[in-house]
Scaffold this motif. Structure first.
Motif, PDB file in Angstrom:
ATOM      1  N   GLU A  78       0.831  -1.206   0.000  1.00  0.00           N
ATOM      2  CA  GLU A  78       0.000   0.000   0.000  1.00  0.00           C
ATOM      3  C   GLU A  78       0.867   1.258   0.000  1.00  0.00           C
ATOM      4  O   GLU A  78       0.554   2.235  -0.678  1.00  0.00           O
ATOM      5  N   ALA A  82       1.023   4.112  -2.875  1.00  0.00           N
ATOM      6  CA  ALA A  82       0.801   5.515  -2.513  1.00  0.00           C
ATOM      7  C   ALA A  82       1.955   6.395  -3.001  1.00  0.00           C
ATOM      8  O   ALA A  82       1.729   7.503  -3.477  1.00  0.00           O
ATOM      9  N   GLU A  88      -3.529  10.226  -7.074  1.00  0.00           N
ATOM     10  CA  GLU A  88      -4.212   9.734  -8.279  1.00  0.00           C
ATOM     11  C   GLU A  88      -4.473   8.233  -8.250  1.00  0.00           C
ATOM     12  O   GLU A  88      -4.934   7.661  -9.232  1.00  0.00           O
ATOM     13  N   GLN A  89      -4.168   7.572  -7.124  1.00  0.00           N
ATOM     14  CA  GLN A  89      -4.272   6.119  -7.064  1.00  0.00           C
ATOM     15  C   GLN A  89      -5.663   5.609  -7.434  1.00  0.00           C
ATOM     16  O   GLN A  89      -5.792   4.663  -8.209  1.00  0.00           O
ATOM     17  N   ASP A  90      -6.710   6.212  -6.901  1.00  0.00           N
ATOM     18  CA  ASP A  90      -8.067   5.744  -7.214  1.00  0.00           C
ATOM     19  C   ASP A  90      -8.377   5.893  -8.698  1.00  0.00           C
ATOM     20  O   ASP A  90      -8.984   5.007  -9.299  1.00  0.00           O
ATOM     21  N   ALA A  91      -7.961   6.995  -9.292  1.00  0.00           N
ATOM     22  CA  ALA A  91      -8.191   7.206 -10.731  1.00  0.00           C
ATOM     23  C   ALA A  91      -7.407   6.203 -11.558  1.00  0.00           C
ATOM     24  O   ALA A  91      -7.911   5.680 -12.557  1.00  0.00           O
ATOM     25  N   VAL A  93      -6.415   3.177 -10.563  1.00  0.00           N
ATOM     26  CA  VAL A  93      -7.059   1.871 -10.367  1.00  0.00           C
ATOM     27  C   VAL A  93      -8.305   1.767 -11.248  1.00  0.00           C
ATOM     28  O   VAL A  93      -8.546   0.745 -11.894  1.00  0.00           O
ATOM     29  N   ALA A  94      -9.107   2.829 -11.294  1.00  0.00           N
ATOM     30  CA  ALA A  94     -10.318   2.820 -12.125  1.00  0.00           C
ATOM     31  C   ALA A  94      -9.976   2.662 -13.601  1.00  0.00           C
ATOM     32  O   ALA A  94     -10.641   1.896 -14.322  1.00  0.00           O
ATOM     33  N   LYS A  95      -8.927   3.358 -14.067  1.00  0.00           N
ATOM     34  CA  LYS A  95      -8.527   3.252 -15.485  1.00  0.00           C
ATOM     35  C   LYS A  95      -8.009   1.856 -15.803  1.00  0.00           C
ATOM     36  O   LYS A  95      -8.316   1.306 -16.864  1.00  0.00           O
ATOM     37  N   LYS A 104     -13.028  -3.032 -10.448  1.00  0.00           N
ATOM     38  CA  LYS A 104     -12.100  -2.140  -9.733  1.00  0.00           C
ATOM     39  C   LYS A 104     -11.639  -2.780  -8.420  1.00  0.00           C
ATOM     40  O   LYS A 104     -10.489  -2.631  -8.019  1.00  0.00           O
ATOM     41  N   GLY A 105     -12.527  -3.517  -7.774  1.00  0.00           N
ATOM     42  CA  GLY A 105     -12.176  -4.180  -6.512  1.00  0.00           C
ATOM     43  C   GLY A 105     -11.044  -5.178  -6.674  1.00  0.00           C
ATOM     44  O   GLY A 105     -10.195  -5.314  -5.792  1.00  0.00           O
ATOM     45  N   GLN A 108      -7.840  -3.203  -6.897  1.00  0.00           N
ATOM     46  CA  GLN A 108      -7.500  -2.686  -5.564  1.00  0.00           C
ATOM     47  C   GLN A 108      -6.914  -3.783  -4.674  1.00  0.00           C
ATOM     48  O   GLN A 108      -6.026  -3.512  -3.867  1.00  0.00           O
TER      49      GLN A 108
END
Length: 180
Positions: A78, A82, A88-91, A93-95, A104-105, A108
């Motif tokens: 993690e 980070a 921008e990690q969430d973005a 992961v989504a891409k 996405k899960g 993650q």
């Protein structure tokens, strides 16, 4: 110099699949996009002198790092994610999820497991390179670290997930100094 497929071939896909509760095929497809994104993020960070020095230091700490899923410290994974992706990690992961066609899960769950394995793999190559070239540099112009990351990324122009350029291009400016 090995490329992204060399890292992918060495990852314990079945063990990762079991750990995250997904099929090996889904994990393999997700890794096909996650690995170049992770290494691309490292390369983008290495373009700044402080980022290159930080990454070189982190690689030194992972020389004898995780070799199997059982060895992975997810908290370390993690932290790696980070540092690489920042806010921008969430973005990212989504891409990656969108591009790979996975949930996405799943991405993650995989990221903190895969990051230490990739760091250990890169650390072994980086230290071998530094041993061979004591003058290897971590300057923004590339040098040892930049060259290794660039070669790893440049070696796979057509991964099974639609091509390395595809995922990095779709991430656009999210990776900072990475490909646009």
């Amino acid at each position: 110099m090995p490329d992204i497929s060399a890292i992918l071939n060495e990852l314990p896909v079945n063990d990762l699949a079991q750990k995250v509760g997904a099929s090996p095929d889904d994990v393999q497809r997700a890794l096909g996009d996650l690995l170049p994104t992770l290494v691309g993020g490292m390369q983008a960070n290495a373009h700044a002198p402080s980022g290159a020095a930080s990454l070189a230091s982190a690689l030194e700490q992972h020389v004898n790092g995780a070799q199997s899923v059982d060895d992975v410290d997810e908290a370390d994974g993690e932290k790696i994610a980070a540092h690489v992706f920042g806010g921008e990690q969430d973005a990212v992961v989504a891409k990656v999820a969108q591009h790979s066609g996975n949930d996405k899960g799943l991405i993650q769950k995989l990221l903190p497991l895969v990051a230490p394995l990739v760091m250990a793999w890169l650390a072994s190559r980086f230290t071998k390179s530094n041993d061979a070239k004591k003058e290897a540099s971590t300057e923004p112009s590339g040098g040892g670290l930049g060259d290794i990351l660039g070669q790893v990324l440049g070696g796979d122009s057509a991964s099974s997930s639609g091509g390395l350029g595809g995922i990095l291009d779709s991430l656009g400016g999210l990776l900072g100094g990475g490909r646009k």
